[in-house]
Scaffold this motif. Structure first.
Motif, PDB file in Angstrom:
ATOM      1  N   PHE A 186       0.845  -1.188   0.000  1.00  0.00           N
ATOM      2  CA  PHE A 186       0.000   0.000   0.000  1.00  0.00           C
ATOM      3  C   PHE A 186       0.881   1.238   0.000  1.00  0.00           C
ATOM      4  O   PHE A 186       1.617   1.499   0.953  1.00  0.00           O
ATOM      5  CB  PHE A 186      -0.921  -0.003   1.227  1.00  0.00           C
ATOM      6  N   ASP A 187       0.838   1.986  -1.085  1.00  0.00           N
ATOM      7  CA  ASP A 187       1.704   3.155  -1.241  1.00  0.00           C
ATOM      8  C   ASP A 187       0.992   4.187  -2.104  1.00  0.00           C
ATOM      9  O   ASP A 187       1.168   4.235  -3.320  1.00  0.00           O
ATOM     10  CB  ASP A 187       3.034   2.739  -1.874  1.00  0.00           C
ATOM     11  N   PRO A 188       0.162   5.034  -1.493  1.00  0.00           N
ATOM     12  CA  PRO A 188      -0.684   5.956  -2.262  1.00  0.00           C
ATOM     13  C   PRO A 188       0.089   7.054  -2.980  1.00  0.00           C
ATOM     14  O   PRO A 188      -0.518   7.836  -3.720  1.00  0.00           O
ATOM     15  CB  PRO A 188      -1.617   6.538  -1.203  1.00  0.00           C
TER      16      PRO A 188
ATOM     17  N   VAL B 216      -7.625  -4.833   8.867  1.00  0.00           N
ATOM     18  CA  VAL B 216      -7.523  -3.636   9.702  1.00  0.00           C
ATOM     19  C   VAL B 216      -6.052  -3.493  10.049  1.00  0.00           C
ATOM     20  O   VAL B 216      -5.487  -4.329  10.757  1.00  0.00           O
ATOM     21  CB  VAL B 216      -8.369  -3.763  10.987  1.00  0.00           C
ATOM     22  N   SER B 217      -5.394  -2.460   9.519  1.00  0.00           N
ATOM     23  CA  SER B 217      -3.946  -2.347   9.720  1.00  0.00           C
ATOM     24  C   SER B 217      -3.542  -0.890   9.861  1.00  0.00           C
ATOM     25  O   SER B 217      -4.162  -0.003   9.264  1.00  0.00           O
ATOM     26  CB  SER B 217      -3.192  -2.987   8.546  1.00  0.00           C
ATOM     27  N   TYR B 218      -2.496  -0.656  10.646  1.00  0.00           N
ATOM     28  CA  TYR B 218      -2.019   0.705  10.863  1.00  0.00           C
ATOM     29  C   TYR B 218      -1.027   1.078   9.778  1.00  0.00           C
ATOM     30  O   TYR B 218      -0.084   0.329   9.495  1.00  0.00           O
ATOM     31  CB  TYR B 218      -1.360   0.823  12.238  1.00  0.00           C
ATOM     32  N   PHE B 219      -1.244   2.256   9.172  1.00  0.00           N
ATOM     33  CA  PHE B 219      -0.376   2.749   8.105  1.00  0.00           C
ATOM     34  C   PHE B 219       0.372   3.973   8.634  1.00  0.00           C
ATOM     35  O   PHE B 219      -0.151   5.080   8.672  1.00  0.00           O
ATOM     36  CB  PHE B 219      -1.218   3.098   6.873  1.00  0.00           C
ATOM     37  N   GLU B 220       1.603   3.739   9.046  1.00  0.00           N
ATOM     38  CA  GLU B 220       2.363   4.775   9.754  1.00  0.00           C
ATOM     39  C   GLU B 220       2.606   6.037   8.933  1.00  0.00           C
ATOM     40  O   GLU B 220       2.494   7.153   9.470  1.00  0.00           O
ATOM     41  CB  GLU B 220       3.699   4.205  10.240  1.00  0.00           C
ATOM     42  N   PRO B 221       2.935   5.956   7.623  1.00  0.00           N
ATOM     43  CA  PRO B 221       3.232   7.191   6.881  1.00  0.00           C
ATOM     44  C   PRO B 221       2.116   8.237   6.917  1.00  0.00           C
ATOM     45  O   PRO B 221       2.383   9.435   6.835  1.00  0.00           O
ATOM     46  CB  PRO B 221       3.478   6.694   5.450  1.00  0.00           C
ATOM     47  N   ALA B 222       0.877   7.794   7.023  1.00  0.00           N
ATOM     48  CA  ALA B 222      -0.247   8.729   7.086  1.00  0.00           C
ATOM     49  C   ALA B 222      -0.887   8.771   8.472  1.00  0.00           C
ATOM     50  O   ALA B 222      -1.855   9.504   8.681  1.00  0.00           O
ATOM     51  CB  ALA B 222      -1.306   8.359   6.047  1.00  0.00           C
ATOM     52  N   ASP B 223      -0.362   7.975   9.409  1.00  0.00           N
ATOM     53  CA  ASP B 223      -0.912   7.892  10.770  1.00  0.00           C
ATOM     54  C   ASP B 223      -2.407   7.576  10.729  1.00  0.00           C
ATOM     55  O   ASP B 223      -3.228   8.254  11.340  1.00  0.00           O
ATOM     56  CB  ASP B 223      -0.653   9.196  11.528  1.00  0.00           C
TER      57      ASP B 223
ATOM     58  N   PRO C  54      -4.435  -0.352  -7.797  1.00  0.00           N
ATOM     59  CA  PRO C  54      -4.319  -0.694  -6.379  1.00  0.00           C
ATOM     60  C   PRO C  54      -4.991  -2.002  -5.975  1.00  0.00           C
ATOM     61  O   PRO C  54      -4.882  -2.434  -4.828  1.00  0.00           O
ATOM     62  CB  PRO C  54      -5.027   0.483  -5.696  1.00  0.00           C
ATOM     63  N   TYR C  55      -5.662  -2.669  -6.934  1.00  0.00           N
ATOM     64  CA  TYR C  55      -6.608  -3.717  -6.543  1.00  0.00           C
ATOM     65  C   TYR C  55      -5.945  -5.013  -6.060  1.00  0.00           C
ATOM     66  O   TYR C  55      -6.510  -5.715  -5.216  1.00  0.00           O
ATOM     67  CB  TYR C  55      -7.598  -3.958  -7.691  1.00  0.00           C
ATOM     68  N   ASP C  56      -4.765  -5.344  -6.557  1.00  0.00           N
ATOM     69  CA  ASP C  56      -4.070  -6.529  -6.040  1.00  0.00           C
ATOM     70  C   ASP C  56      -3.645  -6.314  -4.590  1.00  0.00           C
ATOM     71  O   ASP C  56      -3.722  -7.234  -3.764  1.00  0.00           O
ATOM     72  CB  ASP C  56      -2.846  -6.852  -6.897  1.00  0.00           C
ATOM     73  N   VAL C  57      -3.200  -5.096  -4.285  1.00  0.00           N
ATOM     74  CA  VAL C  57      -2.822  -4.771  -2.903  1.00  0.00           C
ATOM     75  C   VAL C  57      -4.048  -4.818  -2.002  1.00  0.00           C
ATOM     76  O   VAL C  57      -3.995  -5.335  -0.882  1.00  0.00           O
ATOM     77  CB  VAL C  57      -2.134  -3.395  -2.837  1.00  0.00           C
ATOM     78  N   TYR C  58      -5.174  -4.299  -2.484  1.00  0.00           N
ATOM     79  CA  TYR C  58      -6.408  -4.359  -1.703  1.00  0.00           C
ATOM     80  C   TYR C  58      -6.784  -5.807  -1.380  1.00  0.00           C
ATOM     81  O   TYR C  58      -7.197  -6.121  -0.258  1.00  0.00           O
ATOM     82  CB  TYR C  58      -7.562  -3.722  -2.473  1.00  0.00           C
ATOM     83  N   ALA C  59      -6.677  -6.681  -2.378  1.00  0.00           N
ATOM     84  CA  ALA C  59      -7.032  -8.088  -2.161  1.00  0.00           C
ATOM     85  C   ALA C  59      -6.152  -8.694  -1.071  1.00  0.00           C
ATOM     86  O   ALA C  59      -6.640  -9.448  -0.207  1.00  0.00           O
ATOM     87  CB  ALA C  59      -6.882  -8.871  -3.465  1.00  0.00           C
ATOM     88  N   GLU C  60      -4.878  -8.350  -1.087  1.00  0.00           N
ATOM     89  CA  GLU C  60      -3.965  -8.859  -0.052  1.00  0.00           C
ATOM     90  C   GLU C  60      -4.335  -8.302   1.318  1.00  0.00           C
ATOM     91  O   GLU C  60      -4.326  -9.028   2.321  1.00  0.00           O
ATOM     92  CB  GLU C  60      -2.526  -8.475  -0.412  1.00  0.00           C
TER      93      GLU C  60
ATOM     94  N   ILE D 295      -8.915   0.369   6.577  1.00  0.00           N
ATOM     95  CA  ILE D 295     -10.055  -0.548   6.710  1.00  0.00           C
ATOM     96  C   ILE D 295     -10.402  -1.037   5.307  1.00  0.00           C
ATOM     97  O   ILE D 295     -10.832  -0.248   4.457  1.00  0.00           O
ATOM     98  CB  ILE D 295     -11.269   0.145   7.343  1.00  0.00           C
ATOM     99  N   ALA D 296     -10.229  -2.340   5.064  1.00  0.00           N
ATOM    100  CA  ALA D 296     -10.251  -2.844   3.689  1.00  0.00           C
ATOM    101  C   ALA D 296     -11.511  -3.617   3.307  1.00  0.00           C
ATOM    102  O   ALA D 296     -11.797  -3.743   2.119  1.00  0.00           O
ATOM    103  CB  ALA D 296      -9.023  -3.736   3.453  1.00  0.00           C
ATOM    104  N   ARG D 297     -12.244  -4.171   4.261  1.00  0.00           N
ATOM    105  CA  ARG D 297     -13.387  -5.032   3.923  1.00  0.00           C
ATOM    106  C   ARG D 297     -14.690  -4.248   3.852  1.00  0.00           C
ATOM    107  O   ARG D 297     -14.921  -3.314   4.618  1.00  0.00           O
ATOM    108  CB  ARG D 297     -13.508  -6.163   4.939  1.00  0.00           C
ATOM    109  N   HIS D 298     -15.548  -4.674   2.939  1.00  0.00           N
ATOM    110  CA  HIS D 298     -16.826  -4.001   2.710  1.00  0.00           C
ATOM    111  C   HIS D 298     -17.655  -3.930   3.986  1.00  0.00           C
ATOM    112  O   HIS D 298     -18.200  -2.864   4.325  1.00  0.00           O
ATOM    113  CB  HIS D 298     -17.595  -4.733   1.606  1.00  0.00           C
ATOM    114  N   ALA D 299     -17.776  -5.032   4.702  1.00  0.00           N
ATOM    115  CA  ALA D 299     -18.627  -5.059   5.893  1.00  0.00           C
ATOM    116  C   ALA D 299     -18.160  -4.048   6.932  1.00  0.00           C
ATOM    117  O   ALA D 299     -18.980  -3.355   7.558  1.00  0.00           O
ATOM    118  CB  ALA D 299     -18.642  -6.460   6.493  1.00  0.00           C
ATOM    119  N   ASP D 300     -16.848  -3.937   7.117  1.00  0.00           N
ATOM    120  CA  ASP D 300     -16.317  -2.995   8.101  1.00  0.00           C
ATOM    121  C   ASP D 300     -16.491  -1.547   7.634  1.00  0.00           C
ATOM    122  O   ASP D 300     -16.857  -0.674   8.426  1.00  0.00           O
ATOM    123  CB  ASP D 300     -14.833  -3.284   8.365  1.00  0.00           C
ATOM    124  N   VAL D 301     -16.216  -1.288   6.364  1.00  0.00           N
ATOM    125  CA  VAL D 301     -16.390   0.066   5.838  1.00  0.00           C
ATOM    126  C   VAL D 301     -17.852   0.482   5.936  1.00  0.00           C
ATOM    127  O   VAL D 301     -18.178   1.593   6.379  1.00  0.00           O
ATOM    128  CB  VAL D 301     -15.894   0.150   4.378  1.00  0.00           C
TER     129      VAL D 301
END
Length: 396
Positions: free
Chosen positions: A3-5, A27-34, A14-20, A38-44
């Protein structure tokens, strides 16, 4: 790739990264953007409706109380404009503004615009065909929604060339970690647009016309700043996403020629095809929310004061919700995409965006039986608001 926007290759696909992410770290912390991704439809879906999150936290805490640095002083003109609209505020202010603006933006009023939208789309496409093609985004996708929203607001034709640059510059503030130059550009655009609208609103208050600014100026409960913030929001939201969705959609059809042929053969598929365009390559890849109370998502605790990044592009390709999600299906019937958001911030202009896209795609299909791609397009560098630099096509 991870994940590198800010990476052009990731922005392009971006879709292969999303699938991973959905499989291994939903649910993962992305430090560069603090931020928490949240990647799954149900959670979003759930978090968009959860009142423990908000577009802002300033109605419940100061920056200091929320553990955040104060906004730079030079940004004040930008936020004064933006927070006078409904996008970046929460109830009760949001509730009041949406109720008032909805009075001047009813479904019946929006549907009544369809003949005018169709006429504008057909005129743009006729001119495009007469030239033998060109950049579809610059010559059709951009002018259609800009003209529609300008006519709705009552912007004089001589000034309409100012709208798209103002909108594009304002949206720079919403990219991840915008540079200081981008921030100053956004502030300047917001300030210029606000001053322009202030003059127009005062003129219409004294001499109202048959336009949205006049209608809003006639609502006593709406302050002048709120009127201006609302008009800025309607311009940005009313065409920025539609422009990019149109370009992304035609690029999707050229990459799926069987579906383009299917759509040409059966124009009744247009409404479902537009929904599929919005799902398959949404122009709004991410929306952010502040965590106002501690929450738990997928077994992961996210504390008050954190920011979540809701990955719309990932949610719209979730195989738990969509059959064969990476396949573009112009006739997809079960399509609960979230490209217009959900909950209290669901896009007020969604019905108009749908009308604009159906009419512009229909006009192009009707008038360009030999529409061909001239060269593969490139993506703009932005990730959150994602679209093409241009789309060169030939109609001959």
């Amino acid at each position: 790739m991870r994940f590198d926007p800010w990476n052009p290759d990731f922005v392009a696909h971006p879709y292969d990264v999303y699938a991973e992410l959905r499989r291994e770290a939903p649910v993962s912390y992305f430090e560069p953007a603090d931020q928490w991704l949240i990647a799954r439809h149900a959670d979003v879906d759930e978090l968009l409706r959860d009142r423990r999150l908000g577009r802002s936290y300033l109605h419940v805490a100061t920056d200091e109380e929320f553990g955040r640095p104060p906004e730079p002083e030079f940004q004040e003109p930008f936020w004064r404009v933006v927070r006078a609209g409904m996008l970046d505020v929460e109830p009760p202010v949001h509730t009041r503004l949406r109720r008032l603006v909805s009075k001047a933006f009813t479904p019946r009023m929006v549907e009544s615009l369809r003949p005018r939208v169709r006429a504008i789309a057909e005129g743009l496409v006729d001119a495009y065909v007469e030239k033998g093609g060109g950049d579809l985004i610059a010559e059709v996708a951009e002018p259609l929604p800009v003209t529609v929203i300008a006519e709705m607001l009552g912007i004089p034709e001589r000034d309409r060339h100012l709208l798209r640059p103002w909108s594009s510059d304002i949206c720079l503030m919403y990219e991840l970690n915008p540079s200081e130059e981008m921030q100053h550009t956004a502030v300047r655009a917001a300030d210029e647009f606000a001053e322009y609208l202030r003059g127009l609103a005062r003129e219409r208050a004294g001499k109202p016309g048959d336009d949205l600014i006049s209608a809003l100026a006639g609502i006593p409960e709406l302050t002048e700043d709120e009127l201006i913030g609302t008009c800025v929001l309607l311009l940005n939201a009313g065409h920025e996403a539609t422009v990019n969705a149109t370009g992304n959609g035609w690029w999707a059809l050229f990459r799926n020629p069987d579906e383009l042929a299917r759509l040409r053969a059966d124009r009744s598929l247009l409404p479902t095809a537009i929904e599929e365009v919005l799902r398959w390559d949404t122009p709004a890849q991410m929306f952010e929310r502040w965590v106002l109370e501690d929450i738990e998502v997928g077994g992961v605790r996210i504390p008050r004061g954190a920011e979540v990044a809701l990955l719309f592009g990932s949610a719209n390709r979730d195989p738990e919700v969509f059959d064969d999600p990476d396949r573009f299906d112009a006739g997809r019937k079960d399509n609960p995409h979230i490209s217009f958001g959900l909950g209290i911030h669901y896009c007020l202009g969604a019905p108009l965006a749908r009308i604009e896209m159906v009419e512009s795609f229909g006009a192009l299909l009707d008038r360009t039986p030999a529409l061909e791609l001239v060269r593969e397009p490139e993506w703009k560098p932005g990730y959150i608001i994602r679209g093409l630099q241009g789309l060169e096509l030939s109609t001959r």
